[in-house]
Design a protein around this motif. Structure first.
Motif, PDB file in Angstrom:
ATOM      1  N   THR A  22      73.000   8.830  37.730  1.00 17.44           N
ATOM      2  CA  THR A  22      74.242   9.178  37.025  1.00 17.44           C
ATOM      3  C   THR A  22      74.785  10.545  37.454  1.00 17.44           C
ATOM      4  N   ASP A  23      73.958  11.348  38.113  1.00 16.54           N
ATOM      5  CA  ASP A  23      74.412  12.648  38.609  1.00 16.54           C
ATOM      6  C   ASP A  23      75.211  12.522  39.904  1.00 16.54           C
ATOM      7  N   ASP A  24      75.116  11.372  40.570  1.00 12.90           N
ATOM      8  CA  ASP A  24      75.793  11.171  41.844  1.00 12.90           C
ATOM      9  C   ASP A  24      77.309  11.315  41.680  1.00 12.90           C
ATOM     10  N   GLY A  25      77.904  12.161  42.519  1.00 15.34           N
ATOM     11  CA  GLY A  25      79.347  12.369  42.492  1.00 15.34           C
ATOM     12  C   GLY A  25      79.809  13.417  41.498  1.00 15.34           C
ATOM     13  N   ARG A  26      78.913  13.910  40.679  1.00 24.36           N
ATOM     14  CA  ARG A  26      79.314  14.953  39.712  1.00 24.36           C
ATOM     15  C   ARG A  26      79.468  16.289  40.421  1.00 24.36           C
ATOM     16  N   VAL A  27      80.320  17.120  39.850  1.00 20.53           N
ATOM     17  CA  VAL A  27      80.593  18.437  40.424  1.00 20.53           C
ATOM     18  C   VAL A  27      80.045  19.494  39.472  1.00 20.53           C
ATOM     19  N   PHE A  28      79.105  20.288  39.978  1.00 22.56           N
ATOM     20  CA  PHE A  28      78.529  21.396  39.218  1.00 22.56           C
ATOM     21  C   PHE A  28      79.208  22.663  39.703  1.00 22.56           C
ATOM     22  N   SER A  29      79.711  23.476  38.778  1.00 21.35           N
ATOM     23  CA  SER A  29      80.404  24.695  39.199  1.00 21.35           C
ATOM     24  C   SER A  29      79.871  25.909  38.464  1.00 21.35           C
ATOM     25  N   CYS A  30      79.755  26.990  39.230  1.00 18.29           N
ATOM     26  CA  CYS A  30      79.299  28.269  38.703  1.00 18.29           C
ATOM     27  C   CYS A  30      80.498  29.215  38.701  1.00 18.29           C
ATOM     28  N   HIS A  31      80.751  29.845  37.566  1.00 18.36           N
ATOM     29  CA  HIS A  31      81.870  30.779  37.435  1.00 18.36           C
ATOM     30  C   HIS A  31      81.303  32.165  37.140  1.00 18.36           C
ATOM     31  N   VAL A  32      81.614  33.138  37.993  1.00 23.34           N
ATOM     32  CA  VAL A  32      81.144  34.509  37.822  1.00 23.34           C
ATOM     33  C   VAL A  32      82.342  35.394  37.523  1.00 23.34           C
ATOM     34  N   LEU A  33      82.282  36.127  36.410  1.00 25.97           N
ATOM     35  CA  LEU A  33      83.381  36.983  35.973  1.00 25.97           C
ATOM     36  C   LEU A  33      83.142  38.406  36.475  1.00 25.97           C
ATOM     37  N   TYR A  34      83.766  38.753  37.620  1.00 27.36           N
ATOM     38  CA  TYR A  34      83.597  40.075  38.220  1.00 27.36           C
ATOM     39  C   TYR A  34      84.450  41.139  37.538  1.00 27.36           C
ATOM     40  N   HIS A  35      85.509  40.720  36.929  1.00 27.70           N
ATOM     41  CA  HIS A  35      86.507  41.615  36.356  1.00 27.70           C
ATOM     42  C   HIS A  35      87.248  40.769  35.332  1.00 27.70           C
ATOM     43  N   PRO A  36      87.801  41.351  34.274  1.00 24.31           N
ATOM     44  CA  PRO A  36      88.500  40.518  33.282  1.00 24.31           C
ATOM     45  C   PRO A  36      89.544  39.572  33.866  1.00 24.31           C
ATOM     46  N   GLU A  37      90.089  39.908  35.026  1.00 26.73           N
ATOM     47  CA  GLU A  37      91.084  39.026  35.637  1.00 26.73           C
ATOM     48  C   GLU A  37      90.626  38.466  36.980  1.00 26.73           C
ATOM     49  N   ARG A  38      89.339  38.554  37.275  1.00 28.44           N
ATOM     50  CA  ARG A  38      88.854  38.055  38.567  1.00 28.44           C
ATOM     51  C   ARG A  38      87.600  37.211  38.367  1.00 28.44           C
ATOM     52  N   VAL A  39      87.709  35.924  38.717  1.00 31.85           N
ATOM     53  CA  VAL A  39      86.604  34.982  38.604  1.00 31.85           C
ATOM     54  C   VAL A  39      86.311  34.419  39.977  1.00 31.85           C
ATOM     55  N   GLN A  40      85.042  34.367  40.323  1.00 33.38           N
ATOM     56  CA  GLN A  40      84.653  33.731  41.579  1.00 33.38           C
ATOM     57  C   GLN A  40      83.924  32.439  41.218  1.00 33.38           C
ATOM     58  N   LYS A  41      84.313  31.339  41.874  1.00 35.38           N
ATOM     59  CA  LYS A  41      83.755  30.035  41.549  1.00 35.38           C
ATOM     60  C   LYS A  41      83.109  29.405  42.766  1.00 35.38           C
ATOM     61  N   SER A  42      82.054  28.670  42.484  1.00 38.34           N
ATOM     62  CA  SER A  42      81.376  27.895  43.502  1.00 38.34           C
ATOM     63  C   SER A  42      81.198  26.492  42.930  1.00 38.34           C
ATOM     64  N   SER A  43      81.751  25.493  43.594  1.00 36.52           N
ATOM     65  CA  SER A  43      81.630  24.109  43.132  1.00 36.52           C
ATOM     66  C   SER A  43      80.806  23.303  44.123  1.00 36.52           C
ATOM     67  N   THR A  44      79.862  22.527  43.602  1.00 38.01           N
ATOM     68  CA  THR A  44      78.990  21.724  44.438  1.00 38.01           C
ATOM     69  C   THR A  44      79.018  20.276  43.975  1.00 38.01           C
ATOM     70  N   THR A  45      79.419  19.407  44.876  1.00 37.82           N
ATOM     71  CA  THR A  45      79.383  17.971  44.592  1.00 37.82           C
ATOM     72  C   THR A  45      78.002  17.465  44.960  1.00 37.82           C
ATOM     73  N   VAL A  46      77.403  16.703  44.062  1.00 36.00           N
ATOM     74  CA  VAL A  46      76.040  16.226  44.261  1.00 36.00           C
ATOM     75  C   VAL A  46      76.042  14.758  44.684  1.00 36.00           C
ATOM     76  N   ARG A  47      75.239  14.467  45.701  1.00 30.69           N
ATOM     77  CA  ARG A  47      75.003  13.086  46.146  1.00 30.69           C
ATOM     78  C   ARG A  47      73.528  12.800  45.923  1.00 30.69           C
ATOM     79  N   VAL A  48      73.242  11.759  45.145  1.00 35.58           N
ATOM     80  CA  VAL A  48      71.860  11.402  44.818  1.00 35.58           C
ATOM     81  C   VAL A  48      71.488  10.142  45.594  1.00 35.58           C
ATOM     82  N   PHE A  49      70.329  10.199  46.262  1.00 34.01           N
ATOM     83  CA  PHE A  49      69.868   9.071  47.063  1.00 34.01           C
ATOM     84  C   PHE A  49      68.530   8.565  46.548  1.00 34.01           C
ATOM     85  N   GLY A  50      68.313   7.256  46.646  1.00 37.47           N
ATOM     86  CA  GLY A  50      67.038   6.641  46.291  1.00 37.47           C
ATOM     87  C   GLY A  50      66.293   6.246  47.543  1.00 37.47           C
ATOM     88  N   LYS A  51      64.977   6.196  47.442  1.00 36.72           N
ATOM     89  CA  LYS A  51      64.158   5.823  48.609  1.00 36.72           C
ATOM     90  C   LYS A  51      63.912   4.321  48.609  1.00 36.72           C
TER      91      LYS A  51
END
Length: 152
Positions: A123-152
């Protein structure tokens, strides 16, 4: 001649003009358009096998940056909806948001504020996890990662 701006905020965006008088040629002027961006975002793709631990760095290409001095939060999104998973204030323990039945007991804030999801599920496959860092009250840096889950 130069204009130096400190503590730059979005409100400083606009057109700036420098005008000066010269002799004998008269007044000279130059204009510049300043655009201050409130946030930057980087996108990544992470592949993981079912039942292994998924670890997502907060800001992948900023490993030298000390994230512990800034507030941050981790969110998960799908189909335009975002849900907060973890928040972290400087010098305070992480606060886990247990509203998500899907991620309750599966998420942990790891070293350098990386998000650990264990075990990843299909169920995590295709979901986007994002980290938001607040460097300044008006400045946010974001990192978004799309997850692909594979089965063996």
């Amino acid at each position: 001649w130069a204009l130096h701006l400190k503590n730059v905020t979005v409100s400083l965006s606009g057109q700036y003009e420098c005008t000066f008088a010269t002799y004998p040629y008269g007044t000279k002027a130059a204009k510049i358009q300043l655009i201050v961006k409130a946030e930057e975002e980087r996108h990544y793709l992470k592949k993981v096998w079912l039942n292994e631990t998924l670890e997502i760095p907060c800001l992948e290409d900023m490993t030298s940056e000390n994230l512990s001095t800034y507030p941050l939060k981790w969110l998960v999104g799908e189909n335009g909806r975002k849900e907060e998973l973890v928040t972290k204030e400087p010098s305070c323990p992480a606060v886990y948001r247990n509203s998500s039945v899907l991620y309750r007991q599966r998420v942990l804030l790891g070293f350098n504020n990386a998000l650990k999801v264990s075990p990843p599920q299909i169920t995590d496959d295709g979901r986007v996890f994002s980290c938001h860092v607040l460097y300044h009250p008006e400045r946010v840096q974001k990192s978004s990662t799309t997850v692909r889950v594979f089965g063996k």
